[in-house]
Design a protein around this motif. Structure first.
Motif, PDB file in Angstrom:
ATOM      1  N   GLU A  89     -14.900 -18.398  16.942  1.00  0.00           N
ATOM      2  CA  GLU A  89     -14.807 -19.391  17.690  1.00  0.00           C
ATOM      3  C   GLU A  89     -15.154 -20.926  17.009  1.00  0.00           C
ATOM      4  O   GLU A  89     -15.279 -20.450  15.699  1.00  0.00           O
ATOM      5  CB  GLU A  89     -15.836 -19.246  18.749  1.00  0.00           C
ATOM      6  CG  GLU A  89     -17.248 -18.802  18.145  1.00  0.00           C
ATOM      7  CD  GLU A  89     -18.477 -19.839  17.910  1.00  0.00           C
ATOM      8  OE1 GLU A  89     -17.842 -20.937  18.377  1.00  0.00           O
ATOM      9  OE2 GLU A  89     -19.097 -19.729  17.121  1.00  0.00           O
ATOM     10  N   PRO A  90     -14.540 -21.757  17.567  1.00  0.00           N
ATOM     11  CA  PRO A  90     -14.773 -23.336  16.939  1.00  0.00           C
ATOM     12  C   PRO A  90     -16.010 -23.290  16.213  1.00  0.00           C
ATOM     13  O   PRO A  90     -15.805 -24.085  15.165  1.00  0.00           O
ATOM     14  CB  PRO A  90     -14.799 -24.128  18.121  1.00  0.00           C
ATOM     15  CG  PRO A  90     -13.862 -23.488  19.297  1.00  0.00           C
ATOM     16  CD  PRO A  90     -14.366 -22.146  19.295  1.00  0.00           C
ATOM     17  N   GLY A  91     -17.027 -22.977  16.563  1.00  0.00           N
ATOM     18  CA  GLY A  91     -18.232 -23.083  16.048  1.00  0.00           C
ATOM     19  C   GLY A  91     -18.252 -22.348  14.330  1.00  0.00           C
ATOM     20  O   GLY A  91     -19.047 -23.129  13.608  1.00  0.00           O
ATOM     21  N   ILE A  92     -17.563 -21.563  14.090  1.00  0.00           N
ATOM     22  CA  ILE A  92     -17.510 -20.790  12.946  1.00  0.00           C
ATOM     23  C   ILE A  92     -16.980 -22.148  11.766  1.00  0.00           C
ATOM     24  O   ILE A  92     -17.096 -21.727  10.572  1.00  0.00           O
ATOM     25  CB  ILE A  92     -16.912 -19.467  12.635  1.00  0.00           C
ATOM     26  CG1 ILE A  92     -15.405 -19.443  13.005  1.00  0.00           C
ATOM     27  CG2 ILE A  92     -17.695 -18.564  13.451  1.00  0.00           C
ATOM     28  CD1 ILE A  92     -14.783 -18.229  12.418  1.00  0.00           C
ATOM     29  N   LEU A  93     -16.339 -22.933  12.233  1.00  0.00           N
ATOM     30  CA  LEU A  93     -15.869 -23.939  11.323  1.00  0.00           C
ATOM     31  C   LEU A  93     -16.733 -25.016  11.036  1.00  0.00           C
ATOM     32  O   LEU A  93     -16.494 -26.064  10.662  1.00  0.00           O
ATOM     33  CB  LEU A  93     -14.478 -24.140  11.797  1.00  0.00           C
ATOM     34  CG  LEU A  93     -13.416 -23.297  11.780  1.00  0.00           C
ATOM     35  CD1 LEU A  93     -11.932 -23.623  12.071  1.00  0.00           C
ATOM     36  CD2 LEU A  93     -13.196 -22.654  10.333  1.00  0.00           C
ATOM     37  N   GLY A 125     -19.970 -36.505  13.945  1.00  0.00           N
ATOM     38  CA  GLY A 125     -20.486 -35.217  13.128  1.00  0.00           C
ATOM     39  C   GLY A 125     -19.786 -33.947  13.309  1.00  0.00           C
ATOM     40  O   GLY A 125     -19.442 -33.149  11.997  1.00  0.00           O
ATOM     41  N   ALA A 126     -19.092 -33.693  14.282  1.00  0.00           N
ATOM     42  CA  ALA A 126     -18.069 -32.454  14.363  1.00  0.00           C
ATOM     43  C   ALA A 126     -17.034 -32.586  13.354  1.00  0.00           C
ATOM     44  O   ALA A 126     -16.569 -31.605  12.859  1.00  0.00           O
ATOM     45  CB  ALA A 126     -17.905 -32.201  15.830  1.00  0.00           C
ATOM     46  N   LEU A 127     -16.272 -34.026  13.513  1.00  0.00           N
ATOM     47  CA  LEU A 127     -15.280 -34.256  12.620  1.00  0.00           C
ATOM     48  C   LEU A 127     -15.663 -34.186  11.176  1.00  0.00           C
ATOM     49  O   LEU A 127     -14.751 -33.583  10.216  1.00  0.00           O
ATOM     50  CB  LEU A 127     -14.445 -35.401  12.894  1.00  0.00           C
ATOM     51  CG  LEU A 127     -13.984 -35.466  14.479  1.00  0.00           C
ATOM     52  CD1 LEU A 127     -13.599 -36.825  14.767  1.00  0.00           C
ATOM     53  CD2 LEU A 127     -12.653 -34.472  14.398  1.00  0.00           C
ATOM     54  N   ALA A 128     -16.792 -34.657  10.726  1.00  0.00           N
ATOM     55  CA  ALA A 128     -17.113 -34.834   9.418  1.00  0.00           C
ATOM     56  C   ALA A 128     -17.461 -33.230   9.033  1.00  0.00           C
ATOM     57  O   ALA A 128     -17.126 -32.978   7.806  1.00  0.00           O
ATOM     58  CB  ALA A 128     -18.497 -35.482   9.180  1.00  0.00           C
ATOM     59  N   ALA A 129     -18.043 -32.377   9.648  1.00  0.00           N
ATOM     60  CA  ALA A 129     -18.402 -31.183   9.166  1.00  0.00           C
ATOM     61  C   ALA A 129     -17.065 -30.162   8.924  1.00  0.00           C
ATOM     62  O   ALA A 129     -16.878 -29.705   8.077  1.00  0.00           O
ATOM     63  CB  ALA A 129     -19.204 -30.294  10.369  1.00  0.00           C
ATOM     64  N   VAL A 133     -15.638 -28.704   5.730  1.00  0.00           N
ATOM     65  CA  VAL A 133     -15.199 -27.088   5.625  1.00  0.00           C
ATOM     66  C   VAL A 133     -13.822 -26.996   5.063  1.00  0.00           C
ATOM     67  O   VAL A 133     -13.518 -26.200   4.125  1.00  0.00           O
ATOM     68  CB  VAL A 133     -15.399 -26.553   7.106  1.00  0.00           C
ATOM     69  CG1 VAL A 133     -14.766 -25.131   7.307  1.00  0.00           C
ATOM     70  CG2 VAL A 133     -17.000 -26.329   7.314  1.00  0.00           C
ATOM     71  N   TYR A 134     -12.972 -27.886   5.762  1.00  0.00           N
ATOM     72  CA  TYR A 134     -11.613 -27.909   5.059  1.00  0.00           C
ATOM     73  C   TYR A 134     -11.379 -28.124   3.571  1.00  0.00           C
ATOM     74  O   TYR A 134     -10.636 -27.770   3.074  1.00  0.00           O
ATOM     75  CB  TYR A 134     -10.673 -28.707   5.897  1.00  0.00           C
ATOM     76  CG  TYR A 134      -9.044 -28.502   6.031  1.00  0.00           C
ATOM     77  CD1 TYR A 134      -8.804 -27.251   6.044  1.00  0.00           C
ATOM     78  CD2 TYR A 134      -8.489 -29.363   5.416  1.00  0.00           C
ATOM     79  CE1 TYR A 134      -7.269 -26.953   5.879  1.00  0.00           C
ATOM     80  CE2 TYR A 134      -7.268 -29.211   5.168  1.00  0.00           C
ATOM     81  CZ  TYR A 134      -6.578 -27.999   5.685  1.00  0.00           C
ATOM     82  OH  TYR A 134      -5.258 -27.761   5.471  1.00  0.00           O
ATOM     83  N   ALA A 135     -12.092 -29.211   3.088  1.00  0.00           N
ATOM     84  CA  ALA A 135     -12.152 -29.391   1.671  1.00  0.00           C
ATOM     85  C   ALA A 135     -12.349 -28.171   0.957  1.00  0.00           C
ATOM     86  O   ALA A 135     -11.926 -28.012  -0.148  1.00  0.00           O
ATOM     87  CB  ALA A 135     -12.961 -30.596   1.393  1.00  0.00           C
ATOM     88  N   LEU A 151     -22.026 -24.131   5.826  1.00  0.00           N
ATOM     89  CA  LEU A 151     -22.130 -25.282   6.246  1.00  0.00           C
ATOM     90  C   LEU A 151     -23.356 -25.449   7.565  1.00  0.00           C
ATOM     91  O   LEU A 151     -24.227 -25.997   7.632  1.00  0.00           O
ATOM     92  CB  LEU A 151     -21.046 -26.122   6.398  1.00  0.00           C
ATOM     93  CG  LEU A 151     -21.186 -27.785   6.733  1.00  0.00           C
ATOM     94  CD1 LEU A 151     -21.794 -28.479   5.692  1.00  0.00           C
ATOM     95  CD2 LEU A 151     -20.028 -28.444   7.258  1.00  0.00           C
ATOM     96  N   SER A 152     -23.019 -24.488   8.348  1.00  0.00           N
ATOM     97  CA  SER A 152     -23.831 -24.294   9.530  1.00  0.00           C
ATOM     98  C   SER A 152     -25.107 -24.036   9.318  1.00  0.00           C
ATOM     99  O   SER A 152     -25.962 -24.409   9.844  1.00  0.00           O
ATOM    100  CB  SER A 152     -23.086 -23.324  10.520  1.00  0.00           C
ATOM    101  OG  SER A 152     -21.641 -23.557  10.842  1.00  0.00           O
TER     102      SER A 152
END
Lengths: 328, 256
Positions: A89-93, A125-129, A133-135, A151-152
């Motif tokens: 789910e989106p939360g795992i990213l 916050g969501a976008l920065a996290a 994660v993507y980096a 990170l979560s």
């Protein structure tokens, strides 16, 4: 019946359910309005109490529910497709953790308890996290998930520290963190709603390359799909959708897990159908949960996130026991 | 130089270099088989030829143009590739899977044309899976699934067809069915490159044989010239005799 036929009639059923849910969300609540009166509020507006409740209070909330539900479900469908993980789910990213932490931080540093400020903080916050994660995770689905979970955990720990150290912050944060559609009508929602609309349109454009990638990166690549680019854009789109929904309604991410997971068995092998079902059934789950929430506690409002979990959870368990899990 | 040509490739994964100075010209309209021991770089070479592996140095050209300068979709319309392992979305039917092969030919509106339909029908017939058309992919045996995957790649209707060990999951009869199909495709004018484990099958069906060892091309040419006892000893480390195949007359390896 053939697969396409079954999918089509299933989608019609889902649309009918969505209409019923939307009507219920306009009619049901502390003050229950008869359906004919709901219709009259639109066809023959007379500024009665019933009409005001329907038009000014419940209608915006209904649109909010539809937008949030569609955004979360589509976001979940994209993350499940991208990570090849039917329980993603989106939360795992890191989306939820980033939004929650940013709201805590903003509240602690600037006493930003206005809802508009919380909305901005959650989105940032969501976008920065997700950027972090993507980096870290790069192009590997597994590494993305590991980075998101790590990170979560870190942000969750830091957030807990802030809440324990500063009880005032905890009080403000608590309201957002339960996830609700209530009281969200005092803030300007045009921007996040626009963002969700753009995100859903972008998701539509991702259907052909994602369909190709269901056959594996190698095949997709040799069929002419730009795999890395598709993955990056998908990640951005799903994050923006989840971030906008989370910013509006708090962490109701369970919708992003259960809706795509449940419709997957009907739409297997076709990202287009998966997204179509999610756009319709995500709002159904949110609206039904919101209506149930109003009925359960007419005065105080049970947050919709709580209800989505206890409406959706047993359904998920039943389906998995009955049919087994399905891979993306 | 026309067709698919690799110039002086350096290939590798991370720290590990698999090949240096690797050059290869794929003869157009012929059936080329690549043979060699495990981990000799056959698959890596194939991956480089279809852009799945970016060369560290050197270049792959299609009709004289660097592959990196062509649009991915354009390459996909000309080069088809069957990898060793495939992933199927669960619940998809054989027909729908084979239709996916038309992806590079479809525009953004995704309209399905008669040309698309004809290509799919032909691919199902060529691979002998037309009876399976309405079955779900997870219901099929390994061999049936392999032929369906090949049908998907055939539906792509590319002039070049590259296959990485396509016979691995097939029983003996189906291995020969597949090799005969590749020969028919060659006869129909397509250029075929196939990685094979079985030297005897390679020697019997290929027009052009490429023997690789430790990331290098050791020998390339007609099977009768390439397959010798010395070469098999050198490449595979196997002492053997090479005798004529009693059926086809092609060189046949018999171990000591």
């Amino acid at each position: 019946m053939s697969d396409p036929g079954r999918r089509f009639s299933g989608l019609l059923l889902a649309l009918a359910a969505a209409l019923v849910a939307a009507a219920a969300s306009l009619a049901v609540g502390t003050r229950t309005v008869p359906l004919d009166e709901v219709v009259r509020a639109f066809t023959d507006y007379a500024a009665t109490d019933d009409h005001i409740v329907v038009r000014d209070l419940r209608l915006p909330r209904m649109w909010l529910g539809i937008a949030v539900g569609a955004a979360l479900a589509v976001s979940g469908a994209l993350v499940q497709t991208l990570t090849r993980n039917p329980l993603a789910e989106p939360g795992i990213l890191g989306v939820t953790a980033g939004a929650s932490f940013a709201i805590l931080l903003a509240t602690a540093l600037w006493q930003a308890d206005a809802q508009a400020a919380q909305l901005v903080a959650a989105a940032v916050g969501a976008l920065a996290a997700t950027a972090v994660v993507y980096a870290v995770g790069g192009s590997s689905p597994l590494r993305l998930v590991l980075a998101g979970v790590a990170l979560s955990a870190v942000l969750g720990g830091l957030g807990l520290g802030i809440r324990l150290a500063l009880p005032d912050v905890f009080d403000d944060y608590r309201f957002w963190s339960v996830g609700s559609l209530a009281g969200r009508d005092q803030v300007p929602l045009e921007l996040p709603l626009l963002v969700i609309a753009v995100g859903l349109a972008a998701a539509l454009l991702l259907v052909p390359p994602l369909d190709a990638m269901l056959l594996g990166d190698e095949v997709a690549h040799t069929q002419g799909t730009r795999v890395a680019r598709t993955r990056t854009i998908t990640l951005v789109v799903l994050t923006v959708l989840a971030a906008a929904a989370t910013a509006i309604a708090g962490p109701i991410l369970f919708v992003g897990l259960i809706v795509p997971h449940l419709v997957r068995r009907l739409t297997a092998g076709s990202v287009g159908w998966l997204l179509a079902y999610c756009v319709v059934l995500g709002p159904v789950l949110i609206l039904v949960s919101d209506v149930v929430a109003r009925l359960l506690l007419p005065t105080g409002e049970v947050p919709v996130a709580v209800v989505t979990a206890f409406v959706g959870g047993p359904v998920l368990i039943w389906v998995v026991r009955r049919y087994g899990a399905v891979d993306p | 130089m026309t067709g698919l040509v690799a110039h002086d490739l350096t290939l590798g994964y991370g720290e590990r270099v698999v090949s240096t100075g690797l050059s290869l010209a794929v003869p157009p309209g012929r059936l080329t088989a690549v043979i060699g021991p495990n981990a000799c770089g056959k698959s890596t070479l194939l991956r480089a030829l279809v852009r799945l592996q970016e060369p560290r140095a050197g270049r792959v050209e299609l009709d004289g143009v660097d592959l990196r300068r062509l649009r991915p979709r354009e390459v996909a319309r000309r080069i088809g590739f069957l990898p060793q392992r495939m992933v199927a979305p669960e619940g998809i039917s054989v027909t729908h899977l084979v239709r996916r092969g038309r992806y590079p030919h479809r525009d953004w509106r995704l309209t399905w044309t008669d040309v698309d339909e004809a290509a799919v029908t032909r691919a199902l017939l060529d691979t002998g899976v037309e009876d399976l058309a309405s079955r779900r992919i997870e219901e099929l045996s390994g061999g049936q699934a392999q032929r369906v995957w090949l049908a998907m790649v055939l539906a792509q209707e590319t002039e070049l067809l590259l296959l990485d060990e396509p016979t691995t999951f097939l029983d003996l009869a189906h291995q020969y069915d597949l090799l005969r199909l590749l020969a028919r495709l060659r006869d129909a004018g397509r250029t075929v490159v196939v990685v094979l484990h079985d030297v005897n099958q390679a020697a019997r069906f290929a027009d052009h044989l490429v023997a690789m060892q430790a990331g290098r091309v050791v020998a390339a040419g007609a099977p009768a010239e390439v397959v010798t006892a010395d070469l098999v000893e050198q490449v595979f480390g196997l002492a053997c005799e090479v005798v004529p195949d009693p059926v086809a007359g092609s060189p046949m390896v018999v171990a000591h």
